[in-house]
Scaffold this motif. Sequence first.
Motif, PDB file in Angstrom:
ATOM      1  N   CYS A   9       0.732  -1.159  -0.092  1.00 29.37           N
ATOM      2  CA  CYS A   9       0.011   0.001  -0.130  1.00 29.37           C
ATOM      3  C   CYS A   9       0.839   1.232   0.040  1.00 29.37           C
ATOM      4  O   CYS A   9       1.871   1.285   0.686  1.00 29.37           O
ATOM      5  N   VAL A  14       2.129  -4.944   2.804  1.00 27.49           N
ATOM      6  CA  VAL A  14       0.918  -5.315   3.570  1.00 27.49           C
ATOM      7  C   VAL A  14       0.971  -6.655   4.072  1.00 27.49           C
ATOM      8  O   VAL A  14       0.486  -7.192   5.019  1.00 27.49           O
ATOM      9  N   ILE A  52      -9.769  -7.082   3.699  1.00 26.40           N
ATOM     10  CA  ILE A  52      -9.436  -5.940   4.904  1.00 26.40           C
ATOM     11  C   ILE A  52     -10.731  -5.761   5.601  1.00 26.40           C
ATOM     12  O   ILE A  52     -11.793  -5.534   5.369  1.00 26.40           O
ATOM     13  N   ASP A 108      -6.223   4.144   6.578  1.00 26.59           N
ATOM     14  CA  ASP A 108      -6.015   3.098   5.521  1.00 26.59           C
ATOM     15  C   ASP A 108      -5.947   3.484   4.044  1.00 26.59           C
ATOM     16  O   ASP A 108      -5.749   2.745   3.164  1.00 26.59           O
ATOM     17  N   TYR A 158       1.642  -3.008  10.019  1.00 25.58           N
ATOM     18  CA  TYR A 158       0.450  -1.904  10.012  1.00 25.58           C
ATOM     19  C   TYR A 158      -0.960  -2.557  10.260  1.00 25.58           C
ATOM     20  O   TYR A 158      -1.699  -2.248  10.981  1.00 25.58           O
ATOM     21  N   MET A 159      -1.395  -3.427   9.346  1.00 26.00           N
ATOM     22  CA  MET A 159      -2.639  -4.035   9.090  1.00 26.00           C
ATOM     23  C   MET A 159      -2.942  -5.236   9.919  1.00 26.00           C
ATOM     24  O   MET A 159      -3.926  -5.836   9.645  1.00 26.00           O
ATOM     25  N   LEU A 215     -11.665  -1.193   8.363  1.00 25.33           N
ATOM     26  CA  LEU A 215     -11.151  -0.314   7.734  1.00 25.33           C
ATOM     27  C   LEU A 215     -11.172   1.028   8.451  1.00 25.33           C
ATOM     28  O   LEU A 215     -12.217   1.485   9.139  1.00 25.33           O
TER      29      LEU A 215
END
Length: 115
Positions: free
Chosen positions: A37, A47, A81, A88, A61-62, A84
């Motif tokens: 990303c 990611v 995902i 993001d 991060y995610m 959210l």
Amino acid sequence: VQLQASGGGLVEAGGSLTLSCRANTNFFRALTMDWYCQFPGNDRELVAKITDRGIIHYGDYMKGRITISRDDAKQSVSLQINNLRPEDTGVFYCHAEMRGGASFWGQGTQVTVSS
């Protein structure tokens, strides 16, 4: 190898999206597939990654909100995902790596999260 990413769009905070990437190669099974990303003003960051053997690595991060999967028969990789957040918002890129070092980027798909 050409990669076609899709599934981005506008979503409200707390919502979910599933991004998909299809590759036009007969060697898909041998590829490590990644999602990156690029957040506004930043470099692309990893990611999620799934190797040709199905080994998965998530970026920090995610992590906990994403699931990467691949379907070798369909030559595709997906990224789900959840939950959210506005931060993001960014362009998500599909990336493929061959064992010999060659790599390929898709065109990116925009994800925008509204608060």
